[in-house]
Write a protein that holds these residues in place. Structure first.
Motif, short mmCIF file in Angstrom:
data_model
loop_
_atom_site.label_atom_id
_atom_site.label_comp_id
_atom_site.label_asym_id
_atom_site.label_seq_id
_atom_site.Cartn_x
_atom_site.Cartn_y
_atom_site.Cartn_z
N ILE A 178 0.84 -1.20 0.00
CA ILE A 178 0.00 0.00 0.00
C ILE A 178 0.88 1.25 0.00
CG2 ILE A 178 -1.67 1.34 1.33
CD1 ILE A 178 -2.86 -1.30 2.30
N ALA A 179 1.94 1.21 0.80
CA ALA A 179 2.86 2.35 0.85
C ALA A 179 3.53 2.58 -0.51
CB ALA A 179 3.92 2.11 1.92
N ILE B 175 0.91 4.37 -2.79
CA ILE B 175 0.68 5.77 -2.43
C ILE B 175 1.96 6.59 -2.59
CG2 ILE B 175 0.00 7.33 -0.56
CD1 ILE B 175 -1.70 5.06 0.57
N VAL C 96 3.01 7.91 -6.07
CA VAL C 96 2.30 9.12 -6.53
C VAL C 96 2.96 10.36 -5.94
CG1 VAL C 96 0.12 10.38 -6.42
CG2 VAL C 96 0.13 7.91 -6.85
N PHE C 97 3.30 10.30 -4.65
CA PHE C 97 3.92 11.47 -4.01
C PHE C 97 5.30 11.75 -4.58
CE2 PHE C 97 1.09 10.51 -0.17
CZ PHE C 97 0.21 11.53 -0.51
#
Length: 412
Positions: A170-171, A174, A177-178
């Motif tokens: 999951i990290a 996410i 994207v960052f």
């Protein structure tokens, strides 16, 4: 690893809009390299792989059906994916990138899968946010995402996992994207400077450190155990120097390192040689600093930042004997920064990642010299051999113009 937007100004112009004669001339210019031993013609799959770029654009132009157009877009996607992994080591070449990805798969399959996932998410997000086509195609938008996806599971899902596997995946989704958001934002800010300052892997470091802290928030603080210094062994030091290439991705595997170096060799022998000797400097110098660092030296941990630092100098400066010397000095400076940051981060148990490489290289790239003794590579940046070719051509042109002026002086 991250030239700024100026690196591919010409890549932002669709090749399909060029005249055939200009395309052929541009291809010949890109492939011609002037080296120490004279001039020769690069294979079109080496350097920044102009043949692949040309074939990709031709495939899109010639696609008459939806199926063929979808297939051509898939090829474009694979090309960008390869360049994402190659750009981590300054290699804008999809073949180099896929060799690096193959090395990751050999060393740690989870690392390769997560890196591929992060690269894919980064590409899709860049397309969704309508980022410049040239930057996406050259791998400049998403190389930090690819590195983040590869390194995070290597650090958190190792022999002693400190996070759940689902949480790490999951990290990765996410965080990728960052990293793209930070990469684009910082690149836009730095591109206005003259000369433009590369952001290197700064976005990766920021996102990775925050991700590690977040994933470990419920974990008890575990300080690294003190391991007694091993016996000194020259062969282990040589092996550690070689392992530095794979440790860029936090993978300790000889086959992985070999494929990383081979990938760089296909794109640019200068980058491959510079990276290896940078790793040698970092490994041997670190072992000489303190016997307590011998374990890290043997594992290649002291070499990977120096590996990137040496590559950076040989990419952003024209390859000369002076830039080669600066590359080795940058590798040494990076090692000292890494040792200092390692001591500062010891109590928190956080890794230094590639912060030493970023900090030292930003300092060194500010160096200048009189009479172009240490010339910077001019945009558009491609690969070191072509940077030297352009520099030599300009030097010859200036010499001829100077000779003509002296031979036929103008009188008032």
């Amino acid at each position: 690893m991250g030239a700024t937007e100026e690196k591919n100004d010409e890549a932002s112009v669709p090749l399909s809009s060029e005249e055939p004669a200009k395309k052929e001339a541009s291809s010949r210019t890109k492939c011609r390299v002037v080296g120490v031993l004279g001039s020769f013609m690069w294979l079109s799959l080496c350097g920044d792989a102009p043949l692949i770029t040309e074939k990709m654009d031709h495939a899109v132009d010639e696609s008459k059906t939806r199926a063929r157009r979808a297939f051509s877009y898939l090829l474009h996607f694979l090309d960008i994916t390869g360049r994402n992994f190659g750009q981590i080591c300054f290699a804008n070449n999809p073949i180099s990138g896929f060799l690096i990805l193959a090395g990751l798969a050999v060393g740690n399959l989870t690392v390769a899968i997560c890196g591929l996932i992060a690269s894919t998410v980064g590409i899709l997000f860049s397309l969704l946010m309508k980022q410049p086509c040239g930057s996406i195609r050259a791998g400049l938008c998403c190389y930090n995402a690819a590195l983040f996806g590869a390194v995070l599971p290597a650090l958190l899902l190792g022999p002693s996992p400190v996070a759940e596997e689902v949480e790490v995946y999951i990290a990765v989704l996410i965080g990728s994207v960052f990293t793209v958001m930070i990469t684009v934002s910082v690149a836009n800010s730095l591109s206005s400077l003259k000369p433009a300052i590369p952001l290197f892997t700064l976005p990766f470091n920021l996102v990775a450190l925050f991700a590690i802290l977040v994933l470990r928030v419920h974990q008890p603080l575990q300080l690294p155990a003190r391991v007694p210094a091993p016996e000194f062994d020259w062969t282990h030091l040589v092996e550690g120097s070689f392992l530095g290439a794979g440790q860029v991705f936090a993978v300790q595997d000889l086959y992985c390192s070999g494929l990383v170096l081979f990938g760089l060799l296909i794109c640019s022998p200068v980058l491959a040689v510079a990276g290896f000797f940078g790793s040698v400097v970092g490994t041997f110098l670190g072992a000489a600093v303190n016997p307590n660092l011998w374990n890290d030296a043997y594992a290649g941990v002291l070499g990977y930042n120096a590996f990137l630092a040496s590559c950076a100098v040989c990419f952003f400066y024209v390859p000369t004997w002076r830039s080669a010397l600066v590359a080795l000095l940058n590798a040494a400076l990076t090692l000292f920064v890494q040792v200092a940051l390692g001591w500062a981060f010891a109590d928190s148990g956080l890794p230094v990642l590639t912060l030493p490489f970023v900090a030292a290289s930003l300092i060194v790239l500010g160096m200048t010299a009189e009479q172009q003794a240490l010339p910077r590579s001019e945009a558009p940046l491609t690969f070191p051999e072509q940077h030297r070719a352009k520099w030599l051509q300009e030097a010859r042109r200036d010499s001829i113009e100077s000779t003509d002026t002296n031979t036929h002086p103008t009188h008032p």
